[in-house]
Design an enzyme around this catalytic site. Structure first.
Site: not given
Length: 101
Positions: A26, A23
């Site tokens: 993230c 991600c």
């Protein structure tokens, strides 16, 4: 899982970062969370949970997007947010929802 449950039971607020290796947003949270820790020090605890490795935990807290941030204090979920959130915004949320600061 048992260790996670013990950690979120404490009086010190715990910010849990539900994230994933793949991600992009993230990865953007890592320096933001470091900045938050520098800002609040021992008044906050930060945990990073990989949703791919901890699917049961992610399901329990209904994590549907990553990153999802959850604040716990005394075993209670105090706040949930998702997406990239800046350190000053997180500090403000922690101050408003917990007895940390």
């Amino acid at each position: 899982m048992e260790q996670f449950n013990q950690i979120i039971q404490g009086a010190t607020p715990v910010l849990v970062d539900f994230s994933a290796e793949w991600c992009g947003p993230c990865k953007m949270m890592a320096p933001i969370l470091k900045q938050l820790k520098d800002l609040l020090g021992d008044r906050i605890r930060i945990l990073k949970i990989d949703v791919d490795r901890n699917q049961e935990l992610a399901m329990r807290y209904q994590v549907r997007n990553v990153p999802t941030l959850v604040i716990f204090q005394n075993g209670q979920k105090k706040w949930t947010g998702s997406g990239v959130i800046q350190a000053d915004q997180l500090a403000s949320v922690i101050q408003q929802t917990t007895s940390a600061v």
